[in-house]
Every structure is written in C-alpha cells, then in structure tokens.
Design an enzyme around this catalytic site. Structure first.
Site, PDB file in Angstrom:
ATOM      1  N   ARG A  83       8.382  -6.784  -4.335  1.00 53.83           N
ATOM      2  CA  ARG A  83       8.234  -7.916  -3.432  1.00 53.83           C
ATOM      3  C   ARG A  83       7.669  -9.135  -4.136  1.00 53.83           C
ATOM      4  O   ARG A  83       8.051 -10.261  -3.845  1.00 53.83           O
ATOM      5  CB  ARG A  83       7.298  -7.505  -2.289  1.00 53.83           C
ATOM      6  CG  ARG A  83       6.936  -8.644  -1.385  1.00 53.83           C
ATOM      7  CD  ARG A  83       5.599  -8.436  -0.749  1.00 53.83           C
ATOM      8  NE  ARG A  83       5.663  -7.443   0.315  1.00 53.83           N
ATOM      9  CZ  ARG A  83       4.573  -6.967   0.918  1.00 53.83           C
ATOM     10  NH1 ARG A  83       3.380  -7.355   0.538  1.00 53.83           N
ATOM     11  NH2 ARG A  83       4.688  -6.097   1.884  1.00 53.83           N
ATOM     12  N   TYR A  84       6.712  -8.906  -5.028  1.00 53.33           N
ATOM     13  CA  TYR A  84       6.067  -9.999  -5.754  1.00 53.33           C
ATOM     14  C   TYR A  84       6.663 -10.079  -7.160  1.00 53.33           C
ATOM     15  O   TYR A  84       7.164  -9.089  -7.678  1.00 53.33           O
ATOM     16  CB  TYR A  84       4.570  -9.735  -5.870  1.00 53.33           C
ATOM     17  CG  TYR A  84       3.810  -9.739  -4.561  1.00 53.33           C
ATOM     18  CD1 TYR A  84       3.627 -10.908  -3.837  1.00 53.33           C
ATOM     19  CD2 TYR A  84       3.258  -8.562  -4.069  1.00 53.33           C
ATOM     20  CE1 TYR A  84       2.903 -10.909  -2.651  1.00 53.33           C
ATOM     21  CE2 TYR A  84       2.521  -8.548  -2.879  1.00 53.33           C
ATOM     22  CZ  TYR A  84       2.354  -9.722  -2.180  1.00 53.33           C
ATOM     23  OH  TYR A  84       1.636  -9.733  -1.013  1.00 53.33           O
ATOM     24  N   ARG A  87       4.740  -7.506  -9.964  1.00 51.57           N
ATOM     25  CA  ARG A  87       4.253  -6.156  -9.698  1.00 51.57           C
ATOM     26  C   ARG A  87       5.159  -5.393  -8.738  1.00 51.57           C
ATOM     27  O   ARG A  87       5.804  -5.994  -7.876  1.00 51.57           O
ATOM     28  CB  ARG A  87       2.824  -6.153  -9.175  1.00 51.57           C
ATOM     29  CG  ARG A  87       2.555  -7.059  -7.989  1.00 51.57           C
ATOM     30  CD  ARG A  87       1.101  -7.531  -8.079  1.00 51.57           C
ATOM     31  NE  ARG A  87       0.615  -8.228  -6.897  1.00 51.57           N
ATOM     32  CZ  ARG A  87       0.842  -9.519  -6.665  1.00 51.57           C
ATOM     33  NH1 ARG A  87       1.619 -10.223  -7.472  1.00 51.57           N
ATOM     34  NH2 ARG A  87       0.339 -10.098  -5.595  1.00 51.57           N
ATOM     35  N   CYS A  96       0.567  13.909   1.807  1.00 53.04           N
ATOM     36  CA  CYS A  96      -0.852  13.566   1.773  1.00 53.04           C
ATOM     37  C   CYS A  96      -1.653  14.771   2.257  1.00 53.04           C
ATOM     38  O   CYS A  96      -1.119  15.604   2.993  1.00 53.04           O
ATOM     39  CB  CYS A  96      -1.148  12.404   2.728  1.00 53.04           C
ATOM     40  SG  CYS A  96      -0.320  10.870   2.298  1.00 53.04           S
ATOM     41  N   CYS A 100      -2.557  10.246   8.159  1.00 50.06           N
ATOM     42  CA  CYS A 100      -3.301   9.293   8.982  1.00 50.06           C
ATOM     43  C   CYS A 100      -2.400   8.850  10.122  1.00 50.06           C
ATOM     44  O   CYS A 100      -1.244   8.479   9.900  1.00 50.06           O
ATOM     45  CB  CYS A 100      -3.715   8.079   8.148  1.00 50.06           C
ATOM     46  SG  CYS A 100      -4.735   8.515   6.738  1.00 50.06           S
ATOM     47  N   CYS A 103      -0.662   5.420   9.817  1.00 56.64           N
ATOM     48  CA  CYS A 103      -0.028   5.161   8.519  1.00 56.64           C
ATOM     49  C   CYS A 103       1.071   4.099   8.611  1.00 56.64           C
ATOM     50  O   CYS A 103       1.914   4.120   9.496  1.00 56.64           O
ATOM     51  CB  CYS A 103       0.576   6.455   7.985  1.00 56.64           C
ATOM     52  SG  CYS A 103       1.382   6.256   6.376  1.00 56.64           S
ATOM     53  N   ARG A 105       3.410   3.913   6.505  1.00 53.14           N
ATOM     54  CA  ARG A 105       4.660   4.565   6.083  1.00 53.14           C
ATOM     55  C   ARG A 105       4.888   5.857   6.863  1.00 53.14           C
ATOM     56  O   ARG A 105       5.395   6.838   6.336  1.00 53.14           O
ATOM     57  CB  ARG A 105       4.657   4.833   4.570  1.00 53.14           C
ATOM     58  CG  ARG A 105       4.532   3.571   3.750  1.00 53.14           C
ATOM     59  CD  ARG A 105       5.244   3.615   2.398  1.00 53.14           C
ATOM     60  NE  ARG A 105       5.003   2.361   1.716  1.00 53.14           N
ATOM     61  CZ  ARG A 105       4.018   2.177   0.815  1.00 53.14           C
ATOM     62  NH1 ARG A 105       3.247   3.184   0.441  1.00 53.14           N
ATOM     63  NH2 ARG A 105       3.849   0.992   0.270  1.00 53.14           N
ATOM     64  N   ASP A 264      -0.716  -3.188  10.199  1.00 52.58           N
ATOM     65  CA  ASP A 264       0.686  -3.597  10.213  1.00 52.58           C
ATOM     66  C   ASP A 264       1.294  -3.272  11.578  1.00 52.58           C
ATOM     67  O   ASP A 264       0.845  -2.365  12.268  1.00 52.58           O
ATOM     68  CB  ASP A 264       1.448  -2.842   9.114  1.00 52.58           C
ATOM     69  CG  ASP A 264       0.945  -3.219   7.730  1.00 52.58           C
ATOM     70  OD1 ASP A 264       0.663  -4.408   7.512  1.00 52.58           O
ATOM     71  OD2 ASP A 264       0.824  -2.324   6.878  1.00 52.58           O
ATOM     72  N   ASP A 301      -0.670  -8.445   6.155  1.00 50.72           N
ATOM     73  CA  ASP A 301       0.562  -8.273   5.397  1.00 50.72           C
ATOM     74  C   ASP A 301       1.675  -8.739   6.345  1.00 50.72           C
ATOM     75  O   ASP A 301       1.967  -8.073   7.340  1.00 50.72           O
ATOM     76  CB  ASP A 301       0.737  -6.797   5.015  1.00 50.72           C
ATOM     77  CG  ASP A 301       1.476  -6.647   3.704  1.00 50.72           C
ATOM     78  OD1 ASP A 301       2.165  -7.608   3.302  1.00 50.72           O
ATOM     79  OD2 ASP A 301       1.394  -5.570   3.103  1.00 50.72           O
ATOM     80  N   LYS A 308       0.980 -10.578   1.497  1.00 50.09           N
ATOM     81  CA  LYS A 308      -0.362 -10.509   2.061  1.00 50.09           C
ATOM     82  C   LYS A 308      -1.006 -11.892   2.012  1.00 50.09           C
ATOM     83  O   LYS A 308      -0.932 -12.575   0.998  1.00 50.09           O
ATOM     84  CB  LYS A 308      -1.219  -9.553   1.241  1.00 50.09           C
ATOM     85  CG  LYS A 308      -0.742  -8.106   1.301  1.00 50.09           C
ATOM     86  CD  LYS A 308      -1.681  -7.200   0.527  1.00 50.09           C
ATOM     87  CE  LYS A 308      -1.191  -5.778   0.497  1.00 50.09           C
ATOM     88  NZ  LYS A 308       0.032  -5.603  -0.320  1.00 50.09           N
TER      89      LYS A 308
END
Ligand SMILES: *Cc1c(COP(=O)(O)O)cnc(C)c1O
Length: 342
Positions: A83-84, A87, A96, A100, A103, A105, A264, A301, A308
């Site tokens: 995206r950037y 990076r 995981c 969570c 999450c 994702r 998000d 974000d 962000k």
C-alpha cells in the site's frame, strides 16, 4: 512451512463445549483461546472475555465490508499487501493462539487454513526482490510466531538475501496470548536478522503478566526494539484510566506504545466500535500526564487502503501570528510565532 505444535492450544476444545449457543458464530468466525489467555478471564464480560469469547452480535448485519481496507485489491501477489511506497505486509500465517473477536482480518484466519505455501512464498519474495523501493517488510498474518522456528528462519533468511530490504518487522500477539512460545532459542535465531523490530498487541493492563514480562524481556535482551499496537475497543479499554495503566505498564516491559488504532470498519465487529471523540479524549488524557515515551499515535486506517492518519485533539487556535495553545492542564497560553513571510 509448518505451524508450531502446542498443547496449550487444545484448551479451546474444552471451552467450546460450553459455548454451544454460539456455534453459529463459531462456524462463521473461528474460535480459539489459549489456556494462558483464558486464565486471565476474571469474570463474564470482562476485558479479556470480550476480546476472545464469541458473541451473537458478530452475526448482526452491520452493513460493513469484510475487507474495508481493500487489502485484497492492494495485493500484487497472494499473501502480500503493498500500500505504501517503501514497505509491504507479508501474511505468513493464518492462525493465532487466540482469535480476537474484533480482528481486522476475520475474513481469513482459522484452523483449516494453511500457512503461505512454498510457491506463494517464492512469488512474494520475487515481487519484493523486483521492487528496489521496498525497504521494510512487515510479517503479519494470523500470527507469524505460530510458524515453527525452522519455517520462520526460512522466511527471514530469504528476506535477508534481498539487498534492499533494510528492516524487518514482526507483528505478533504471542507475548500476550502464548508467551511460552518466546524461548531463548527463538530469540537467538531472531537476533541473527537485525535490524529486526517487533510490534506486539496488548490491549488491557490485565494482559501484562509475569509470563508476558518474561517473554518481552527475552526479546528486548536479544536487542529487538519492541513497540505496541492497541485497538480501541468499547467496553474493553475505552477509558483514560485504563489506557494510562496500559501504556505506563508497557514502558516497564521496555515496550514503546506505538499506535492506538481506531477500530476498522470490519463486518462483524460493530459492537466494539467507539467514537473518534473517545479516542481523542484518551490522547488528551495521556499527553502531559504520563511520560511522553508512553504516548502512542492515535490513528484511523482509512477505508479503501488510503492509509493510516494520526488524529490529535485540537490544542491550538491561531490568529495571525498569535497562537493560543492549551496546556495539558487546560490552561490557555499565548505564543507569538514569527511572521512566516519574514
Ligand atoms: C499499517 C500498515 C503498514 C505499516 O504502517 P506504519 O505506519 O509504517 O507502521 C504497512 N502496510 C500496510 C498495508 C499497513 O496496513
């Protein structure tokens, strides 16, 4: 690539029996909690419970997208988000120790999922190698430390063969959710790949335990700079008092609070959302009141992968060259700026 084997993770089988009423939720969004994390629950609906125990509200139609940040659209090859300019995020794992409930994702984590396969990893590495502007690779997932040491070593050494990759970051919740995974052997391996940074994910002071502190000490002693990314969550950590205790506690673990994320707009997570006003109030309650080192950036974000953006409470009113600036104690102080045209 292979995942770690770990008895601690079978604990969720026991708990899942008590959660039959939530089986529809679990069919849509997988459930798992490590024994370590479950032991932090003090009572129903407390901060730890809310983060890991499924809730029927996850199935409510909140009119949100499952991928609001357009990560899929920004993915030049599977498992890589670019995206950037300088990076990329490399999604090396879909699993995981704890799923969570909030999450970002949610759409692609789970037990049936496999880690990035050898062909996909090669394609991602080839992409990174072909773009000299990429200097920073962030390993994410799922949790990258769910990979065994051998697989992780393979990814890290492959990245280090690419000259223009200057820093590597690992984004992991393992120090919170499965701290025993952080062994002296793991740290000895990681330190071969410096400059390597690690961002962890503590959301609440009750997640700072002796075991977590030991895991972070091992990582910090391996020379790995530690940061923390929290998510602002309704009914979990959305008060100034809670965040003050969290960020100052993190400094004690040699972790520098990096970001507080506005949630998000991800489908199935609406019951965790707080207003931006709450986030700004928290930053106002931190700045000046606790060590500057403990004050993270509060970021949104933006949808569609726009990136962000940090948000700050309004502390300045400007009239010509005269600024009226509010101190952390709410006092208004005049500051004379130089004339920008001189
Ligand atoms: C958050 C994020 C990064 C890293 O952002 P920093 O502000 O450098 O920490 C990079 N790529 C994507 C897609 C991200 O979501």
């Amino acid at each position: 690539m292979h995942y770690i084997k770990c008895e601690d993770l079978d604990f969720n089988q026991t708990l899942a029996k008590d959660l039959v009423s939530l089986s529809d939720v679990i069919k849509t969004y997988p459930f798992r909690v490590s024994a370590h994390y479950a032991a932090l629950i003090r009572k129903k609906d407390d901060a730890v419970w809310r983060q890991c125990i499924p809730d029927l509200k996850e199935l409510e139609d909140d009119e949100q997208a499952s991928d609001p940040l357009a990560e899929t659209a920004l993915s030049p090859v599977p498992g890589l988000i670019h995206r950037y300019p300088d990076r990329v995020v490399l999604l090396v794992s879909n699993r995981c120790p704890v799923y969570c409930r909030f999450c970002m994702r949610k759409r692609h984590v789970g037990e049936g999922e496999r880690p990035l396969g050898p062909a996909a990893l090669q394609a991602a590495l080839a992409y990174i190698a072909s773009k000299p502007e990429i200097r920073d690779v962030i390993l994410s997932g799922g949790d990258p430390l769910m990979l065994d040491d051998f697989s992780l070593h393979h990814v890290l050494s492959s990245l280090r063969k690419i000259q223009h990759v200057s820093i590597i970051r690992i984004g992991t919740r393992i120090p919170v959710t499965l701290p025993d995974r952080v062994t002296p052997e793991l740290c000895a391996m990681l330190k071969k790949f410096h400059p390597l940074y690690l961002n962890t994910h503590f959301n609440h002071p009750s997640e700072i335990t002796t075991k977590s502190a030991q895991a972070c000490a091992l990582l910090a002693d391996a020379g790995i700079p530690l940061g923390n990314q929290s998510v602002l969550l309704r009914g979990v950590n959305d008060t100034v008092g809670c965040m003050r205790e969290l960020v100052t506690g993190l400094l004690g673990l040699r972790i520098r609070p990096y970001y507080i994320h506005q949630m998000d707009l991800v489908k199935g997570t609406g019951h965790f959302r707080t207003s931006v006003a709450t986030g700004l109030e928290i930053i106002r309650g931190l700045r000046g009141h606790v060590s500057g080192l403990a004050v993270p950036h509060y970021v949104i974000d933006l949808p569609n992968g726009k990136g962000k953006v940090p948000l700050l409470p309004e502390m300045v009113v400007r009239k010509g060259n005269v600024l009226t600036v509010m101190t952390y104690q709410g006092e208004k102080v005049t500051y004379h700026d130089i004339d920008p045209l001189l």
